[in-house]
Design an enzyme around this catalytic site. Sequence first.
Site, PDB file in Angstrom:
ATOM      1  CB  THR A 175       3.686  51.060  13.449  1.00 31.30           C
ATOM      2  OG1 THR A 175       4.888  50.439  13.987  1.00 31.30           O
ATOM      3  CG2 THR A 175       3.083  50.028  12.531  1.00 31.30           C
ATOM      4  CG  ASP A 176       8.622  53.814  15.321  1.00 33.21           C
ATOM      5  OD1 ASP A 176       8.642  52.540  14.932  1.00 33.21           O
ATOM      6  OD2 ASP A 176       8.576  54.196  16.671  1.00 33.21           O
ATOM      7  CB  VAL A 177       5.994  57.212   9.844  1.00 33.87           C
ATOM      8  CG1 VAL A 177       5.669  58.474   9.205  1.00 33.87           C
ATOM      9  CG2 VAL A 177       7.200  56.660   9.434  1.00 33.87           C
ATOM     10  CB  ALA A 180       5.963  60.668  14.411  1.00 36.94           C
TER      11      ALA A 180
END
Lengths: 447, 397
Positions: A175-177, A180
């Site tokens: 989910t960081d992608v 970002a």
Amino acid sequence: MAVLPPNRIRILDLGTAWAVPLATRLLAGLGAEIIKVEAFSRPDVTRFGTHPHNEPGEKHWNRGGRFNDLNRNKRDLALDLTRPEGAALFKRLVAISDIVAENFTPRVMKNFGLDYPVLKEVKPDIIMLSSSGYGHSGPWRNYGAYGMGLEPTVGLTHLTGYREGRLIKSGIPYTDVPAATHGTLAILAALEYRRRTGRGQWIDLSQYEVSLAFIGEALMDYVMNGRLQGPLGNAHPFLAPHGCYRCQGEDSWVTIAVTNDEEWQGLCQALGRPAWAKEARFSDALSRWQNQDELDRLLEVWTSQRDHYDVMHQLQKEGVPAGAVLNPKEVLLDPHLKARRAFELVDHPPPTGVGRRPHLAVPWKMSRTQGRLQQPAPTLGQDNEWVLTELLGLPEAERTRLSEARVVSREPIPRPAARSEQPPAQQLEQGNIVAYDDNFEEILDLK
Amino acid sequence: MAEAALNLRVLDLTHLIAGPYCTRLLAGLGAEVIKIERPGIGDKARHIGPFPDDRPHPERSGLFLYLNRNKKGITLNLKTATGGHLFQELIRSADIVVENFAPRVMPSLGLDYPTLEKINPRLVMTSISNFGQEGPYRDYKATDLVAYALGGLMYITGAYDREPLKHGLSQAQYLAGSLAATATLGAVLSQKSENQGQHVDVSLQESVLLGMFIQLTTYAYTGAVSRRQPKESSVFANVVPAKDGYSAPVFYGFVDWKALAQLVDCPEVADGRYASYAGINIQSPELEKLLVPHFAQRGKHELFHAAQALRLPFGVAQTAADLISCPQLKERDFFSEITHPEVGTLKYPGAPFKMSESPWRESSPAPLLGQHNEEIYCGLLGYSRTDLVRLRQGGII
């Protein structure tokens, strides 16, 4: 050539770990000037681990591979924001910057006395991205959130797993992608808004909400039909064959996805028109889908005798969607990605002893203003002097005083312990890794 | 009404997910998106669903309705000469064109970037494809599964003893769509200052690759080839059964053994005796034997909140039902209700982020096929209604 006009856009990046550092790396790829603002008492977590040859070295915090990937083309200022003087320095920087980006839990910037209302007083048109797990409001706003834990929370784990219902979390903080990419998008939109109106604004991005955008159709199924979708493995709601098939060699696989009758014919052709392919139960799309398990078994008999790249090329030649499942080494060596220049060879400064390493390039191509990410990630506090002298014009006496008072530092204080890694032999035994190459630098042509 | 972030016109030739998600983001940020669909059949997403009561209908597909709000819909057959001319007319006043065809298609229609650039030198053209506009795999075919395999995310996901696994649904397409919107805006900002457009090239494979920063670095720095979940999978590498679903225990960096001991009411855990290699994946069969039966007796949300109260950053495996009724999302006003002429009033996922000055624009329903033909062809390009009839009769629109 910088994309972002008119002069360099300056971004103060307080981000740690993945989401915001990745967002600002994308912006660096568009030519923005990024000043990473780190706490020397708690350097960015990605500085720890993944050292060259698993050797931490003396200043291990300047030898972290993940940090080097995420923080290229950035300068680094290491200071103590909890001290009034540190916060004051930061505000002086805000006054000459365009954007502030951070991914702390909501109370943190407020506790520093550096939240949006304060920064807006310093620079009225400042654009601020606050990227957090759950957003800056609501009952969960101060909950700790990391990608590994958010993936199930956003509903993706209930949709990812083997068909019998065994749910699986992916191997990355996924989910960081999206956090970002959407963070970068929001900043660019805010810049365009500022260009037209002269006004800045505050962006409140929740990793939770942003990731929900990626499972929209499952949400719609529940809204429309009250139905909860489950994991399909690698199968497809209506296409077959569609899956992952074993190939020759250890843990080697290929994916095949047939989307119409034409491609099915192509597949049969590639397989040499075996008798089973002519059976009635495989003769049309619906029957193939209904008999997919048997179809998969028969296909795998063929693939398991062949190399995964060979299968891919052979099938693609016949117009069939197929893709070798590449392990990380194969990704770094893939001829198409090489032709696309998907990796940059980055030379790190000699004192770090990191040498030359491949790192991810900008993830898009632009015909006129292609950005590069070749400047190595900064050592801790690398640009303290430059910031204090060139940007803030502080005299030497003042700079010395700040250093002695430990408002700024080029060393981490206290000195952090190196993160130990499991020896490769043990990792191999536990199945964390599939192989280990002593001569990997030769293989990657890094010398 | 407050001004939106973007004041741009987008010609949207996209279909399915990647392209439409890109243009969804641009539309939500305020751009005028003119969605161009093939006459008769329209965007393939109209035929994917989900459909209310499983009754397929091109105006009632959940995927289409979700991705195409706030867009104007026109029909146009680009394979006809007249269609090509009409498209070129539209290009003149467009800021952006987005397409997600196979790389051969736009050139074969006589609508490649060099041609469009001559008509409008300030145009930003964004092309989303499987493998990019150039390279040995340029004309290779792919679905999300194939992009995941070649992007590296698949190999490192899945159980130790099973085949590699792709994420559910169509993550590669969504990732590519979000990257495409980002790159498009980057190019637009450049265009605003230099008065020149350019061609933006986004690939599904490279969008998936973006998520590989851990495992690629591991090989590049240590020569170790990462695999999937380890042999003896720790409790923390995956989700763990709770009474009513699954819990997602997570540790970050160093483990707070005291907090964990408190959470599971087991004092012996507090002294850290179960520590193995520090890190996100803790592997300890003894600890698993302790925790798994305990978690199985607790409600997943109760465990989630209890852990968070102890500053343990647990997650919780939620279903669509959990999400639709989530108190956090409710407080954040995340879902919006929109009324569509065919499907009625439904709840939709709303703005992916909140901007304090410029509002997200997504209150208009997805367009019916050709709904805005008159507005665009007559209103914008100056054709008459009888022209429209002739164009329809000729299969152009």
